[in-house]
Design a protein around this motif. Structure first.
Motif, PDB file in Angstrom:
ATOM      1  N   GLU A  45      -0.635   4.313   9.127  1.00  0.00           N
ATOM      2  CA  GLU A  45      -1.091   5.834   8.354  1.00  0.00           C
ATOM      3  C   GLU A  45      -0.586   7.120   9.383  1.00  0.00           C
ATOM      4  N   ALA A  46      -1.188   6.904  10.687  1.00  0.00           N
ATOM      5  CA  ALA A  46      -0.353   8.458  12.040  1.00  0.00           C
ATOM      6  C   ALA A  46       0.841   8.159  11.835  1.00  0.00           C
ATOM      7  N   LEU A  47       1.463   7.118  11.858  1.00  0.00           N
ATOM      8  CA  LEU A  47       2.997   6.616  11.801  1.00  0.00           C
ATOM      9  C   LEU A  47       3.787   7.248  11.045  1.00  0.00           C
ATOM     10  N   VAL A  48       3.415   7.312   9.499  1.00  0.00           N
ATOM     11  CA  VAL A  48       4.169   7.707   8.668  1.00  0.00           C
ATOM     12  C   VAL A  48       3.695   9.208   8.903  1.00  0.00           C
ATOM     13  N   LYS A  49       2.876   9.455   9.090  1.00  0.00           N
ATOM     14  CA  LYS A  49       2.695  11.506   8.547  1.00  0.00           C
ATOM     15  C   LYS A  49       3.469  12.108  10.058  1.00  0.00           C
ATOM     16  N   GLN A  50       3.733  11.410  10.970  1.00  0.00           N
ATOM     17  CA  GLN A  50       4.306  12.313  11.882  1.00  0.00           C
ATOM     18  C   GLN A  50       6.362  12.204  11.527  1.00  0.00           C
ATOM     19  N   ILE A  81      16.362  -0.826   8.599  1.00  0.00           N
ATOM     20  CA  ILE A  81      16.065  -0.793   7.202  1.00  0.00           C
ATOM     21  C   ILE A  81      15.520   1.091   7.752  1.00  0.00           C
ATOM     22  N   LYS A  82      16.174   1.668   7.230  1.00  0.00           N
ATOM     23  CA  LYS A  82      15.934   3.006   7.485  1.00  0.00           C
ATOM     24  C   LYS A  82      14.539   3.823   7.720  1.00  0.00           C
ATOM     25  N   ASN A  83      14.228   3.760   6.024  1.00  0.00           N
ATOM     26  CA  ASN A  83      12.514   4.527   6.467  1.00  0.00           C
ATOM     27  C   ASN A  83      11.440   2.961   6.642  1.00  0.00           C
ATOM     28  N   LEU A  84      11.740   2.590   7.852  1.00  0.00           N
ATOM     29  CA  LEU A  84      10.322   1.870   8.335  1.00  0.00           C
ATOM     30  C   LEU A  84      10.439   2.582   9.614  1.00  0.00           C
ATOM     31  N   ARG A  85       8.796   2.808   9.576  1.00  0.00           N
ATOM     32  CA  ARG A  85       8.821   3.625  10.856  1.00  0.00           C
ATOM     33  C   ARG A  85       8.139   3.463  11.948  1.00  0.00           C
ATOM     34  N   GLY A  86       7.544   1.945  11.805  1.00  0.00           N
ATOM     35  CA  GLY A  86       7.326   0.340  13.044  1.00  0.00           C
ATOM     36  C   GLY A  86       6.369  -0.555  12.072  1.00  0.00           C
ATOM     37  N   PHE A  87       6.166  -1.410  13.093  1.00  0.00           N
ATOM     38  CA  PHE A  87       5.868  -2.751  12.629  1.00  0.00           C
ATOM     39  C   PHE A  87       4.623  -3.061  13.834  1.00  0.00           C
ATOM     40  N   TYR A 125       9.930  -0.662  -3.858  1.00  0.00           N
ATOM     41  CA  TYR A 125       8.444   0.157  -3.289  1.00  0.00           C
ATOM     42  C   TYR A 125       8.502   1.175  -2.972  1.00  0.00           C
ATOM     43  N   PHE A 126       9.338   1.102  -1.610  1.00  0.00           N
ATOM     44  CA  PHE A 126       9.259   1.873  -0.365  1.00  0.00           C
ATOM     45  C   PHE A 126      10.495   3.136  -0.755  1.00  0.00           C
ATOM     46  N   LYS A 127      11.058   3.139  -1.520  1.00  0.00           N
ATOM     47  CA  LYS A 127      12.819   3.397  -1.751  1.00  0.00           C
ATOM     48  C   LYS A 127      12.785   5.042  -1.305  1.00  0.00           C
ATOM     49  N   ASN A 128      13.313   5.506  -0.100  1.00  0.00           N
ATOM     50  CA  ASN A 128      13.200   6.844   0.454  1.00  0.00           C
ATOM     51  C   ASN A 128      12.328   7.551   0.875  1.00  0.00           C
ATOM     52  N   THR A 129      11.280   6.321   1.264  1.00  0.00           N
ATOM     53  CA  THR A 129       9.790   6.783   1.444  1.00  0.00           C
ATOM     54  C   THR A 129       9.156   5.415   2.585  1.00  0.00           C
ATOM     55  N   HIS A 165       0.527  -0.976   0.265  1.00  0.00           N
ATOM     56  CA  HIS A 165       0.418   0.016  -0.399  1.00  0.00           C
ATOM     57  C   HIS A 165       0.749   1.488  -0.086  1.00  0.00           C
ATOM     58  N   THR A 166       0.530   2.726  -0.055  1.00  0.00           N
ATOM     59  CA  THR A 166       0.639   3.678  -0.004  1.00  0.00           C
ATOM     60  C   THR A 166       2.258   4.017   0.777  1.00  0.00           C
TER      61      THR A 166
END
Length: 122
Positions: free
Chosen positions: A117-122, A73-79, A44-48, A15-16
């Protein structure tokens, strides 16, 4: 964006802002499986920023050492772990100790998606 990838050990839906993974029944997840995750995230998530959501529908085992590598994984915000099964939730509490980024356990997939969604937007 929604794209489903199928592997011999799991199915991933991209997903996005997150990936939802359903492992196959009886699989023993080892650090070697992490290479697939890294490849997928690079594609799919390069630099995102994104969140990994594991929807634990089936029974399988996880080597907790995998979380040390996953956390790199640097761009991984959470699990997020999603399960209605008590045993799976208890196991996830133990796994949480091996992961250095936000790690939450949910009983409902929609709750995990909202958190992601909330975690990615932080």
């Amino acid at each position: 964006m929604e794209k489903t990838l199928t592997y011999d050990f799991c199915e991933m839906t991209i997903h996005t802002n997150y990936v939802i993974v359903v492992m196959k029944e009886g699989v023993d997840i080892t650090p070697e499986h992490n290479h697939v995750l890294v490849d997928v995230t690079n594609q799919y998530f390069k630099n995102t920023p994104f969140v990994y959501i594991t929807h634990r529908i089936n029974s399988y085992s996880v080597n907790p050492k995998i979380y040390f590598e996953t956390a790199k994984i640097k761009n991984l915000r959470g699990f997020a772990v999603v399960s209605k099964d008590y045993k799976a939730k208890v196991n996830a509490e133990i796994e949480k100790m091996f992961f250095s980024k936000p790690f939450e356990i949910f009983g409902d997939l929609d709750e995990a998606k909202q958190w992601a969604e909330a975690l990615v937007k932080q």
